[in-house]
Design a protein around this motif. Sequence first.
Motif, PDB file in Angstrom:
ATOM      1  N   LEU A 118     -30.453   5.387 -47.070  1.00 53.64           N
ATOM      2  CA  LEU A 118     -31.306   5.852 -45.966  1.00 53.64           C
ATOM      3  C   LEU A 118     -32.641   5.124 -45.997  1.00 53.64           C
ATOM      4  CD1 LEU A 118     -30.861   9.687 -45.435  1.00 53.64           C
ATOM      5  CD2 LEU A 118     -29.708   7.764 -44.362  1.00 53.64           C
ATOM      6  N   ALA A 119     -33.160   4.927 -47.210  1.00 48.79           N
ATOM      7  CA  ALA A 119     -34.429   4.205 -47.322  1.00 48.79           C
ATOM      8  C   ALA A 119     -34.236   2.770 -46.836  1.00 48.79           C
ATOM      9  CB  ALA A 119     -34.927   4.225 -48.761  1.00 48.79           C
ATOM     10  N   ALA A 120     -33.086   2.190 -47.201  1.00 50.97           N
ATOM     11  CA  ALA A 120     -32.812   0.816 -46.781  1.00 50.97           C
ATOM     12  C   ALA A 120     -32.794   0.721 -45.256  1.00 50.97           C
ATOM     13  CB  ALA A 120     -31.484   0.350 -47.351  1.00 50.97           C
ATOM     14  N   LEU A 121     -32.155   1.680 -44.626  1.00 47.89           N
ATOM     15  CA  LEU A 121     -32.141   1.681 -43.161  1.00 47.89           C
ATOM     16  C   LEU A 121     -33.549   1.920 -42.641  1.00 47.89           C
ATOM     17  CD1 LEU A 121     -30.904   1.854 -40.309  1.00 47.89           C
ATOM     18  CD2 LEU A 121     -30.333   4.248 -40.780  1.00 47.89           C
ATOM     19  N   GLN A 122     -34.248   2.867 -43.259  1.00 47.30           N
ATOM     20  CA  GLN A 122     -35.584   3.230 -42.787  1.00 47.30           C
ATOM     21  C   GLN A 122     -36.501   2.011 -42.740  1.00 47.30           C
ATOM     22  OE1 GLN A 122     -38.659   3.506 -44.556  1.00 47.30           O
ATOM     23  NE2 GLN A 122     -39.798   4.917 -43.231  1.00 47.30           N
ATOM     24  N   ARG A 123     -36.362   1.136 -43.740  1.00 49.33           N
ATOM     25  CA  ARG A 123     -37.221  -0.045 -43.780  1.00 49.33           C
ATOM     26  C   ARG A 123     -36.976  -0.966 -42.586  1.00 49.33           C
ATOM     27  NH1 ARG A 123     -40.742  -1.063 -48.068  1.00 49.33           N
ATOM     28  NH2 ARG A 123     -40.792   0.804 -49.386  1.00 49.33           N
ATOM     29  N   THR A 124     -35.820  -0.826 -41.943  1.00 46.90           N
ATOM     30  CA  THR A 124     -35.515  -1.722 -40.812  1.00 46.90           C
ATOM     31  C   THR A 124     -35.942  -1.109 -39.477  1.00 46.90           C
ATOM     32  OG1 THR A 124     -33.348  -0.785 -40.280  1.00 46.90           O
ATOM     33  CG2 THR A 124     -33.440  -2.414 -42.055  1.00 46.90           C
ATOM     34  N   LEU A 125     -36.351   0.142 -39.486  1.00 46.72           N
ATOM     35  CA  LEU A 125     -36.682   0.810 -38.216  1.00 46.72           C
ATOM     36  C   LEU A 125     -38.106   0.470 -37.775  1.00 46.72           C
ATOM     37  CD1 LEU A 125     -35.207   4.366 -38.907  1.00 46.72           C
ATOM     38  CD2 LEU A 125     -34.105   2.426 -37.769  1.00 46.72           C
ATOM     39  N   VAL A 126     -38.275   0.335 -36.468  1.00 44.43           N
ATOM     40  CA  VAL A 126     -39.620   0.044 -35.959  1.00 44.43           C
ATOM     41  C   VAL A 126     -40.296   1.345 -35.536  1.00 44.43           C
ATOM     42  CG1 VAL A 126     -39.076  -2.274 -35.153  1.00 44.43           C
ATOM     43  CG2 VAL A 126     -38.708  -0.327 -33.641  1.00 44.43           C
TER      44      VAL A 126
END
Lengths: 630, 630, 325, 325
Positions: A491-499
Motif C-alpha cells: 500500500l505504501a508502494a502504491l501510495q508513493r505513486t499517487l498524486v
Amino acid sequence: MTDQLVREAPAPPKRVTRLAEQIVEIVSDSGEGAQRCGQSFGAIAARSGNGVWTVEIIPAEIQPPARSVAGASGNRIRFASHPVTNGGDDVDLVVAFNEQVLIGRVESGELKPGCTILLESMWRDDRDPLIAKSYADAVASFKEKGFRVLEIPMNKECLKLVPDPRRGKNMFVLGILLSIYSFDLELGREQVARTFGKKDQKIIQTNVTLLEAGYAWAEEHLDFKYEIPAVKATEAMAVMNGNTALALGVLASGMEICAMYPITPATSASHYLSEVFERVGGIVHQAEDEIAACAFAIGASYAGKCAVTITSGPGYSLKQEGIGLAVMAEIPLVVVNVQRGGPSTGQPTKPEQGDLLAAMFGSHGDAPKVVMATSGIEDCFYTMITARKIAETFNTVVVVLSDASLATAQQPFPRPKFSEEWLAPPIDQSEIPAGAKPYDWDPATGLVRRFIPGQPGGMHTVTGLAHDRLSHVAYDGASNEEGLRMRSLKLAALQRTLVTPPVYGAPEGELLVVGWGSTKGAIEEAVDRLRAEGQRVSSLHLQFIQPMPSGIGDIMKRFAKVMTVESNWSDRTDDALIDDENRRYSALAMLLRSRYLVDVDCWSEVRGRPIRPASVVSAMRRKLQEEVKR
Amino acid sequence: MTDQLVREAPAPPKRVTRLAEQIVEIVSDSGEGAQRCGQSFGAIAARSGNGVWTVEIIPAEIQPPARSVAGASGNRIRFASHPVTNGGDDVDLVVAFNEQVLIGRVESGELKPGCTILLESMWRDDRDPLIAKSYADAVASFKEKGFRVLEIPMNKECLKLVPDPRRGKNMFVLGILLSIYSFDLELGREQVARTFGKKDQKIIQTNVTLLEAGYAWAEEHLDFKYEIPAVKATEAMAVMNGNTALALGVLASGMEICAMYPITPATSASHYLSEVFERVGGIVHQAEDEIAACAFAIGASYAGKCAVTITSGPGYSLKQEGIGLAVMAEIPLVVVNVQRGGPSTGQPTKPEQGDLLAAMFGSHGDAPKVVMATSGIEDCFYTMITARKIAETFNTVVVVLSDASLATAQQPFPRPKFSEEWLAPPIDQSEIPAGAKPYDWDPATGLVRRFIPGQPGGMHTVTGLAHDRLSHVAYDGASNEEGLRMRSLKLAALQRTLVTPPVYGAPEGELLVVGWGSTKGAIEEAVDRLRAEGQRVSSLHLQFIQPMPSGIGDIMKRFAKVMTVESNWSDRTDDALIDDENRRYSALAMLLRSRYLVDVDCWSEVRGRPIRPASVVSAMRRKLQEEVKR
Amino acid sequence: MTLELTQCLIRTSEEPHDIADYQTGVPRWCVGCGDNAILTAMQRLCRDNDLAPERTLFMSGIGCSSRLPHYMNTYGFHGTHGRALPFAEGVKMSRPDLDVFVSTGDGDCLSIGAAHWIHALRYNMDLTVILHDNRIYGLTKKQASPTSPIGTKSNTTPKGSYLDALNPLTVSLGVSNVSFVAQVVDWIPEVVYQVISAGYKHKGLSFIRVLQRCPEFMPGYFDPWMSDPQKTQLLRHPAFITPSAEISRTYRNQLEHDPRDLDAARRIASIEDPIPVGILYQNDDVPCYEDTRHASEVRTPAQIRRGLEGELDKFTIWPEGDARA
Amino acid sequence: MTLELTQCLIRTSEEPHDIADYQTGVPRWCVGCGDNAILTAMQRLCRDNDLAPERTLFMSGIGCSSRLPHYMNTYGFHGTHGRALPFAEGVKMSRPDLDVFVSTGDGDCLSIGAAHWIHALRYNMDLTVILHDNRIYGLTKKQASPTSPIGTKSNTTPKGSYLDALNPLTVSLGVSNVSFVAQVVDWIPEVVYQVISAGYKHKGLSFIRVLQRCPEFMPGYFDPWMSDPQKTQLLRHPAFITPSAEISRTYRNQLEHDPRDLDAARRIASIEDPIPVGILYQNDDVPCYEDTRHASEVRTPAQIRRGLEGELDKFTIWPEGDARA
Ligand SMILES: Cc1ncc(C[n+]2csc(CCOP(=O)(O)OP(=O)(O)O)c2C)c(N)n1
Ligand SMILES: Cc1ncc(C[n+]2csc(CCOP(=O)(O)OP(=O)(O)O)c2C)c(N)n1
Ligand code: SF4
Ligand code: SF4
Ligand SMILES: [Mg+2]
Ligand SMILES: [Mg+2]
C-alpha cells in the motif's frame, strides 16, 4: 389566475424568457412512461448541447398501487447552459400524471417556491367521487402553497389520437416540454425514432403524432416559453448512467469474468454486462450467493486474469472473509460496492456512503487493500480500468465504492477513446526460472511476481494460513510478521505513486471541504456559489482513500477550518448527550483526523437522496460562522 | 562440568537459594504428558501460595511426528512470591523429554542465557545412530550456547517402577521439580490424587510412586535447590484458563443459549459450556456455520433472553451481516471473538489483537455496537456478565474481544461470589399498554422498551429495513435519519455512564502507554520495571473501546509522549517507504489519534505469542529516547 | 426452559378471533401475485385454529414473499436474505411455546439459504415452512432462480438460463430426518389451505412448496396448468388428506398415495408434469430438535447458583484451615 | 477463452512422470489417517495419466483433509472453510484447460459448504470432487459433523450427538444435473483408485465420498466393516467398473448395478450397512456449465475494441456535422 394561463384563443408570438438552467421533474404511476419521457427529454437537451444531469425517481416497490404517494415513478432532469455535475436543488417545473404521485414530491420538499405544476386534469371529474375530491383538495392545497398549477387535459387530448392514452400520454407531455423549453421539434422526432427503434413504423408514427400534438397544444395554450442557451458539443459525447459506465469499464479493462449475486442497486450493472460481455468473450456468472460469487471471482483471478465481483452493502459484508483470503494469498481481485442505505437491509434503492470503513477494515486481521471511490459517471468507467491495473500490479484486492445516486444518474461525458493500454496483458504461461519463489517479496516494496497455474516450475500451494516465501504453512513468528509487513508495504508502494488531488478553488482560505465519491458535483457547486459571494472556501475530493495520497495535510493547513461532507452517519453536535469525547464522526473525517491530527469536522446527511448543493452551502455557512476553537 | 552436578554420592543437606520468581517450561512430544505435568506443577505452586501464570505450549498439528521441532507440547509455568499477570520473559529452567522439542524453544529464543536444562538422556545411546548423533550434537550446541545442561536418565529410573515409562515419566519429572523448588511433597501427592481422581486407586498409587521416585532422585543427585517464598491465600481462589472463565461467565450471566460453530481458539469455551450448561437449563447449539449460529442466537434473543455466539476471526467476518441486523432491529446479542492470528486463516492457534476494527466497523452501513475487551482471566468471567447486562439494557450488540493467549492461560483469582444481580430478569410477558410503539425511542438517549413475543398488544414486525417507530418499513429520509440517530445515541448514553479508567503509575510523566485486552499484564509489569529505574512512565488500559470513556484525552495531555502497545500490525517507521502520510497505525492508536488529535505512536508485535514485559520495556525505552516532535 | 414462560400458556382473551384480527397493512404485492393467496390461507389458518396473535410469529428472509409477516397482525420477524430458517430455529429453541411460520422464496431458501434449508430439515424443529416458489427473483426484478426452468430469459440470463431447474422436493426427500414434504399451487386455494393446515398440525418441520404466480416477471408461466386441470395431479389418502367433492369435480386427475412411503414420495417428487399436488411425505415419528435438546432442568436462580458453585469447586484452592482445603 | 491459453495446451516436457514427481512435503496427518490412502491414490492417478504438474490443480477448503494440496507437487489452492467448490468453479471457468481436483471434508462440504455443494452439482463443471468423510471434525479436535452417527460423543456433544447422520449420497442424487456419484472406503485402495480414476475420466462433476478413518477421534469406528468383508457391498457393472479378481476373493458381497439407473442408485444410496462401494450413478450426457457458458468469441484486443465501440455508439451524441450525428 391559473386559468388565464391556459388560453383558448390562438396564440400570438410569445415572449421567450432566457434562463441559465432549469430543473424539471416528470412523475406518474409506474408503467405510465414518465421514465421514458424524462429520459427522452434529457437526451434531447443533451443533443441540443445543454449540460444535463438526470436522476431517476424509483418507487421502492415492484408494482406500487396506482395513484399512491409512495408509487411516484419518473425522472428529474436538470439542464443548463453550462455543464451540470449533479441533480441540483428544488424543482422549477413538474409534470404529474396524477395528484397523488405529486404529493410525495411536495411533502419531501422537492419543489421550489412558486414551482410550475403541469397536472393531468382528468381526475377532477372522475367517476369515483373520492378521487375527484382528493384531486380537487390537492390542487387547492398546491395553490395555497403558492405553486403555479396548470391543469392540463392530457387524457382528453390524447384520446383524440389513441384509444388508450395511458400508453401515449408520455409523448404528448414530451411535446409540451419541447415547446415550453423551445427545443427543436425535429430533435424530438428523431428521439422517438431512436427510443422505439426496434419497434415497427406504426408505433413510431403514433408516438410522433402524440409528440407533435403535445407541442402544438402547448404552443397554442401556454403563454410562457423559456430558452436555456446551449452550445452544441464539438466532440462526441456519451450519455449513460453510472452502472452502465461501470459495466463498460469492466469490459474495457480486459477483465473476463464477473461473478455476482443480485442485489439492488448494483445489479443493473451486471444486467447490462450480461447483455454485452459475451460478445467480447466475457462471462457474467450469477452465483448461489455473495460468498460463492466472491470465491468464484477469486478462483478465476488466481488461475487467469483479474476478475470482478459486483455487489452492495449486505453482499459486501458476506464477502469479507473471501476478500481476506485474496489479500492473504495476494490474488488480484476487483470488488465493486454500489452503496445503498444501511445498516442491514436498510434502504435498498436509496444512496448512502456508509460502507467506507467496512471496506477498509471489515475483514478480520490485518487485510490491507486498496479502496477507491467513483465521483461521477465518467469516473465509473475509468475507475474500473485503473482498479484492474492496480489489482494485477500489486496482486491485491481493489475495492471500488460507487453508490445508488451514481448508479442511475445520467450525464454526458466525452466518448472514451479505446486504448489497448487499458487491457490486461495475456496471462503469463512461461516457465518459472529455477529457484524463484512464489512469494519472493521485494523487501522494499512487498511486490512479487505472481505464479499462474500452467507455468512450468511454478508449482506451489497458495493458502490463507500464514506462510513463508515458498508458500509453505508457517507456524513461526518471523514468517507471520514478514507476511504482514510485505502485504502492508504494497500500500505504501502504491501510495508513493499517487498524486495529491487538486484543490478546487483557491489553495488557501477560511474553509476547506473534503469529500469522496458521488458528492463531488454538489460540493464543488456549493464552493462555486460561496466563492461567487466572495467567501474564501475551497474543496478537495479523494479518489483514493486507502492508501491516501500525500500532501493532504499541507493543503488542510492552509485553511482555518476543515470539514468533510459525506452521506453517512455522524453524531449531531446539537444532541445533548453528544460531546467531543463520544461524537461518532463520519468515516472520512475520522480517517483525516487520525492521519493528520487536524480538527476535521464533518457534516453529513442520510436522507436517502443525493446531497444537494444548497444543503452543502448552508452547512458551510454554519461552519464559517463558528468561531475557530484554537 | 555439568557432570559434577549429577552427583553419585549420598546428599549432604543442600544450600537453598531464595528467588523472587522462576519461569519453568516442560516440553515433550504430544501424548507424553508434559501438559499434565506442567498443569499439576502450576496448581501446586498456586496451592502453596505463589503467584502463578501458566501458558500452554500447543503444537499446531493434531498429531505431530515424534521428536519433531514443531511438535513441542507442554507448558510454561511462571510462579513468584508476588502475584503474576503474564507469562513473563525467558525461561529459567526447562525440562525436555527429547532434544528435538527443545530445539524449537531454543531457536525462538525462549531460554534465558545460562538457562538450566533437564534433558532425558536415553537418546544418547539410542539404537538408531542418527538419533544418538542428533542428541549428542544438540547437547553439545546447547552447552556451547552456555546453557547448563543436566542429562537425566528419566526413562531408566522410571523403568524400575513401570513397564512403559512414556506413561509415567511426567510424574517422575514433577517429583524432580518439587524437590528443586522445595515444594511440599504432600501437596504433590494430593495433586496426583486430584488429577487422576476418577481413575482407580492403583493408577493413583503408581503415579504417586513415580512422583516420590523423582523427588528422591533429585534430592539425591542434584546439588541445587531453590525456594520461591509464598504467602498462602487467605481467601478462596479459583484457578482456570480464560475460555473456561468465559464459559462460566456465560452461565453466571443468566444467558440460556449459546450458538456456535467450531473454530480455534474459541471452541474450548463452547466445549466446556457444552458439558456444564445443560445442568442449569442452558443449551449449546452447534450450527451448520457461523452465519446460522449468529442468526440462531439472534432469533433466541429476539424471542427470549439475550443469547451469545462465540467465534474467532474468520467466523466473525461471516457474522458481520447478522450482527448488522441485530443492531438495526435492536435485538440484544453478545458476540465473543477469541482472536487468533490473521488475516484469513492466519495462525489459528496463535494470539493476536487484529480484529478490533473489524469488530467496530465491519458490518456495512452505520451499525453502532458496543466493543469490550477482556484483559485477564478473572476479567473473562465478569465481562460476560457485564456484556449481557448492557446488551439487554441498550437492546444492542455487545462484542467481547478475547484472544488465544487468554484462552489457554491459567491464573488464580478470587473465587467469584455468586449474586442474583448477575442474572437476566425473567422475560417480560406482560400486556403492552395501548398506543405504545415498538420503537418509541427516548429522543435524548435512543433507549426503548423491547416488545417480546408473547406480550399481548405488542404485535409488530421487526425488520432490517429502515423503519419508523411502529417498525413499519420507511421509505422516507426523515425516518431513516431518525433511526440512525437513535441507534447511535445509545452509545453516547452508555458512554456517559462509563468511568475513566485508572492510570497505572503516576498521573503524569514522560510516557504513557495505552493498551487493551490481553497485553495488560505485560504492559503494567513493564511500567513497574521502568518506574523502578526511576523512569516517569505510566499506562492506561481500556476495557471499553466503543464507546470509549471520557477523560482519556486529559490523561494523555499530562504525558509528553503517548504510545499504544498492541498485538496487531502497524507499519514499521524504519521501512524506507513508510512515512507519516502513509503509515498504517495499530487499531487503538488510530482511534485515539482521531478522537483526541494527539500524536499517539504505537509499538506492536505479531509474532504469534503473547507480548512480553521485556519487549514492552525496550519499546518504551526507544520511545523515551526519541526527542519530542513538537 | 424458563419458569416464567408458563405465563404465556395462559390465554389472555377468551372470545375467538376472526380474520380481521390477523390482518394489518395493505399488501404491496402486484395484482395477481400468488403471495396474496398464501397470505389469505395463513390468516384463515390462524382464525380457524384461533391462534393468539401475541404467541404467533411469522418469520421470513428477504424477497417479495418475505414481506408476508408485515401483513399479519401477529409478531413478525423480517430477517436477512437466506437466513429465515436459522433465525426461526433460535426462536423455537428459546420459545417452544410459540407457533412459528416461515415464509421464504425460491432464491431465499434454495440459493443463498440452501445450507440452512438442508440443515433445518435435519433439525426437524416444529416449524411450518412455506416456500413461495415463483421460479424467479421477484424483488430484485427478474433474475433466474434455482427453480427457473432452463431457458428462462432474465436480466442476468438474457439468452435464457443455462441450468435445469433444481427440484426442491427430491432434494428435501434425500435429507435424513425430513418429516413433512408437500407441494401445492397458489390457484387452488382450498388445497393450499388443506395442506398448510396439515403442515401446521404436523409436529416437526413441514416443508411446503407453493408454486406461486409472478405475473410481473413470469407472466403466463403457469397458464398451461391453470387452463388444463388434467395437468394437475392431486395426491389423496384417507389417512391424510382427500380433496373435497367440488375440487374433485374439476381436478379429476388424482393419485392414491401413502405419504409414509418414502420411495414412492421420491418418485412422485421427480414428476414435473402433471404437477403433483398434496402431501408427498409425512412421518410423525421423527423427533424434534427442540425436544431432544431441551433441558430437563427447570431454570431458577437457585439452580444456576448450584451449577456455578459446583463448577467453581472444581477450580478452587481453599484458604488454609478451610475444611474444603 | 483467450488466445494465449492455447499455449498451455502444448506439453512442455515429453518424458512420462513417476510418482515422485507428484510428491512434496511430509504429510502431517496422524498415523493411520485415511487421508494418506487418498493422497496415494491421487498421486498414482496423476502418474498413470501422466498429468503435467503445472496444469494440474488440487484445491480444498479447511480441515485435516484440506491439507492434501500441500502434499501434491502440482499447483494447489488451500482456500477458506467450506468454499473449495466455488473457488474451483471460478478456476474451471477461466481455465477449462486445467485438471482440477477438490478435496473437502464432511464439515467443509456438508455443513458450512452445503449450499455450494448443492449448486456445484447443478453446475456440473468438470471437477473431480473427493469428500473425505471421517464423520467428525478432525482439525478442530472432535466436534460432531453432519455425518456423525447419532450418539457420537464429541466435545460439543458430550452426551452424544442428537441427529441422524446426513446421507450425502441421497441428497446429491436428488439434485438436478447430478452426473456422477460414488462411494468408496479408504481401506480398499484398489477400489479407491478405480473409482477416482473413473471420476476423473468422467466429463462433469464427479462426487466421490470416501469413508475415511480418523484413528485420532473416531478410533475403531470402521473396524466392524474392516473386519467383516460381508459388510461391504461392491457395486459392479461390465460397462463401468468391475472389481479385480483378488478383490473379489475377499469381498464376495457384490451387487450388479447399472449406474445409469437413478431410482436404483437412490435406493442403494439409502443403504448404510452393508456399505455400498462403487459408482452409484453416472450420466455422461449432462452438459458442463463451463461449456454451455463459454464464449464462442475469441478474445482479442480487436474484438474488445469492436465490442466497446459498438456499445458506445448506442450512447453517443455526435458533434454537429459528424456524419453519424
Ligand atoms: C445478502 C443479500 N444479498 C442479496 C440481496 C438482494 N435480494 C433481495 S431479495 C432477493 C431474491 C428474491 O428472490 P426470491 O427469494 O425468489 O423471492 P421473491 O422476491 O421471488 O419472492 C435478493 C437477491 C439481499 N437483500 N441481501
Ligand atoms: C469460517 C471458518 N469457520 C470455522 C473454521 C474452523 N474449522 C477449520 S476445519 C473445520 C472443520 C473440520 O472438519 P472437516 O471439514 O470434516 O474436515 P476434517 O478435519 O475432518 O478433515 C472447522 C470448523 C474455519 N477455519 N473457518
Ligand atoms: S414481482 Fe412477482 S412475486 Fe413480486 S409481488 Fe410482483 S408478482 Fe409478486
Ligand atoms: S485428526 Fe483424524 S482426520 Fe485429522 S489427521 Fe488425525 S486422523 Fe486424520
Ligand atoms: Mg422467487
Ligand atoms: Mg471430517
